[in-house]
Enzyme design. Structure first.
Site, PDB file in Angstrom:
ATOM      1  N   ARG A  45       0.823  -1.208   0.000  1.00 21.07           N
ATOM      2  CA  ARG A  45       0.000   0.000   0.000  1.00 21.07           C
ATOM      3  C   ARG A  45       0.862   1.266   0.000  1.00 21.07           C
ATOM      4  O   ARG A  45       0.447   2.296   0.514  1.00 21.07           O
ATOM      5  CB  ARG A  45      -0.962   0.014   1.189  1.00 21.07           C
ATOM      6  N   ARG A  49      -2.844   6.592  -0.311  1.00 20.27           N
ATOM      7  CA  ARG A  49      -3.276   6.845   1.053  1.00 20.27           C
ATOM      8  C   ARG A  49      -2.429   7.813   1.858  1.00 20.27           C
ATOM      9  O   ARG A  49      -2.864   8.896   2.202  1.00 20.27           O
ATOM     10  CB  ARG A  49      -3.436   5.515   1.809  1.00 20.27           C
ATOM     11  N   ARG A  58      -6.404  12.166  -6.502  1.00 17.36           N
ATOM     12  CA  ARG A  58      -7.648  11.397  -6.412  1.00 17.36           C
ATOM     13  C   ARG A  58      -8.889  12.250  -6.182  1.00 17.36           C
ATOM     14  O   ARG A  58     -10.018  11.728  -6.212  1.00 17.36           O
ATOM     15  CB  ARG A  58      -7.536  10.383  -5.260  1.00 17.36           C
ATOM     16  N   ASP A  94      -6.977  -2.732  -7.057  1.00 13.17           N
ATOM     17  CA  ASP A  94      -7.750  -3.159  -5.900  1.00 13.17           C
ATOM     18  C   ASP A  94      -8.126  -4.617  -6.096  1.00 13.17           C
ATOM     19  O   ASP A  94      -8.299  -5.089  -7.238  1.00 13.17           O
ATOM     20  CB  ASP A  94      -9.005  -2.303  -5.728  1.00 13.17           C
ATOM     21  N   TYR A 169     -15.440 -11.922  -0.199  1.00 17.36           N
ATOM     22  CA  TYR A 169     -16.183 -10.697  -0.498  1.00 17.36           C
ATOM     23  C   TYR A 169     -17.492 -11.006  -1.229  1.00 17.36           C
ATOM     24  O   TYR A 169     -18.543 -10.426  -0.937  1.00 17.36           O
ATOM     25  CB  TYR A 169     -15.332  -9.747  -1.351  1.00 17.36           C
TER      26      TYR A 169
END
Length: 371
Positions: A45, A49, A58, A94, A169
């Site tokens: 990651r 972020r 973003r 993702d 998921y």
């Protein structure tokens, strides 16, 4: 003498492993069990972020839309390489992108994570899952090609979620702490479960292969939720699908010019809370295993028989500690990593969003300075 491989296993001559850009990089060598003068380092990651340039880029763009915009996905992938000087880029994507590309209704809900429009709970639901049309992967291929054209000798790592995590998921309909519905389906309708994992393995393998053929020099399979499984369930009901997911990239080989030995694309497997599963995860057919922060690297290496390269395992919580505390921890991780044939320094999970980017840069500088 190495026998000739079928053409389907040979990477294009323009691939970074074939033309010499990345074949001898510290990262690729480490994944293949060869130590270089310095320990390679990258962070899960790392793309996004915590970086202000990521957040600025973003603004106004939803997560999955950003992943499918080749120019934006490439720029986000490159940002941490420019800022931190890491030894590898990880493709910005993702876990649920292959689901979206296959036509499954899914989106990332801020503060919650991936949410499915229609959870998959029955054999009929599984049978209704659409195949992944390879043509939908064009944005992925374009983003990878754009990225490797800039990276030069820095390898790009391809990214995909493992079949169990995708299935979790799909069945749960979103994030879950215990994955009771997914584990329940595994045992209440094993035929539907096997069909679901076969579908997930197919889309994962197709997604990974597209990245590698477009220029990724390694591939990492993330099983975010496998730590909730018993060893028996993992071995019997999950591991075969993970092995199938890797088959499309297994054995892909470059033949660098200048008499250099052929180089296969290294495969890496990582899971969260999977200390009891490490050997079984390795046995799906990978070159290196990622380790989270819960067990020391020397113990992880022992569980792997001392013959498998390891990746990890800085505790992300310590990124906010005073530098002397973090420095001691990083030094300890490096020393314990010497018990394995080779070591790639990384976090035991992803970069927390509130992390000071300068801390990551300081870790890279410290590790490279120990050469």
């Amino acid at each position: 003498m190495i026998p000739a491989l079928p053409d389907t296993h040979l990477l294009p001559a323009s691939h970074p492993l074939s033309d010499g850009r990345t074949a001898s990089s510290p990262l690729v060598r480490a994944y293949h069990g060869v130590r270089s003068d310095r320990t390679p380092v990258w962070f899960m990651r790392q793309a996004g972020r915590s970086l202000p340039e990521y957040r600025e880029l973003r603004v106004g763009t939803r997560m999955l839309d950003a992943c499918l915009d080749p120019e934006m996905a490439s720029e986000i992938t490159l940002q941490p390489v420019r800022r931190h000087g890491v030894d590898a880029a990880i493709f910005f994507s993702d876990i649920v992108i292959p689901l979206r590309l296959a036509g499954v209704g899914v989106d990332i809900v801020p503060g919650r994570g991936p949410v499915l429009e229609h959870p998959v709970r029955t054999a009929a639901d599984v049978a209704a899952l659409p195949p992944l049309d390879p043509d939908t992967l064009a944005p992925i291929t374009a983003a990878v090609q754009r990225t490797v054209a800039v990276l030069g000798s820095t390898p790009l790592i391809g990214f995909a979620g493992a079949p169990f995590t995708l299935a979790a998921y799909l069945v749960e309909g979103g994030p879950s702490k215990d994955h009771l519905a997914a584990r329940g389906l595994m045992h209440s309708d094993p035929d539907a479960w096997d069909a679901l994992l076969a579908w997930c393995a197919e889309v994962t393998g197709t997604f990974l292969r597209a990245q590698v053929l477009a220029g990724a020099s390694a591939a990492q399979l993330f099983d975010s939720w496998a730590g909730g499984l018993s060893l028996l369930d993992y071995r019997d009901r999950v591991a075969p699908a993970s092995a199938r997911a890797l088959d499309p990239v297994r054995g892909l080989t470059a033949t660098p010019a200048g008499g250099v030995d052929p180089v296969t694309v290294p495969l890496v497997h990582f899971g969260v809370g999977t200390g009891e599963l490490l050997a079984a995860m390795r046995d799906v057919g990978v070159d290196a295993v990622g380790v989270d922060w819960r067990i020391p690297l020397d113990e992880a290496s022992r569980r792997l028989g001392g013959a498998t390269p390891v990746q990890g395992n800085i505790d992300p919580a310590l990124l906010s500690a005073p530098w002397p505390v973090l420095e001691r921890h990083v030094t300890d991780v490096l020393e314990r990593g010497r018990s394995a044939p080779a070591h790639v320094l990384n976090l035991g999970h992803g970069v927390p969003p509130e992390t000071d980017p300068d801390v990551l840069s300081r870790i890279v500088e410290f590790v490279h300075g120990r050469a």
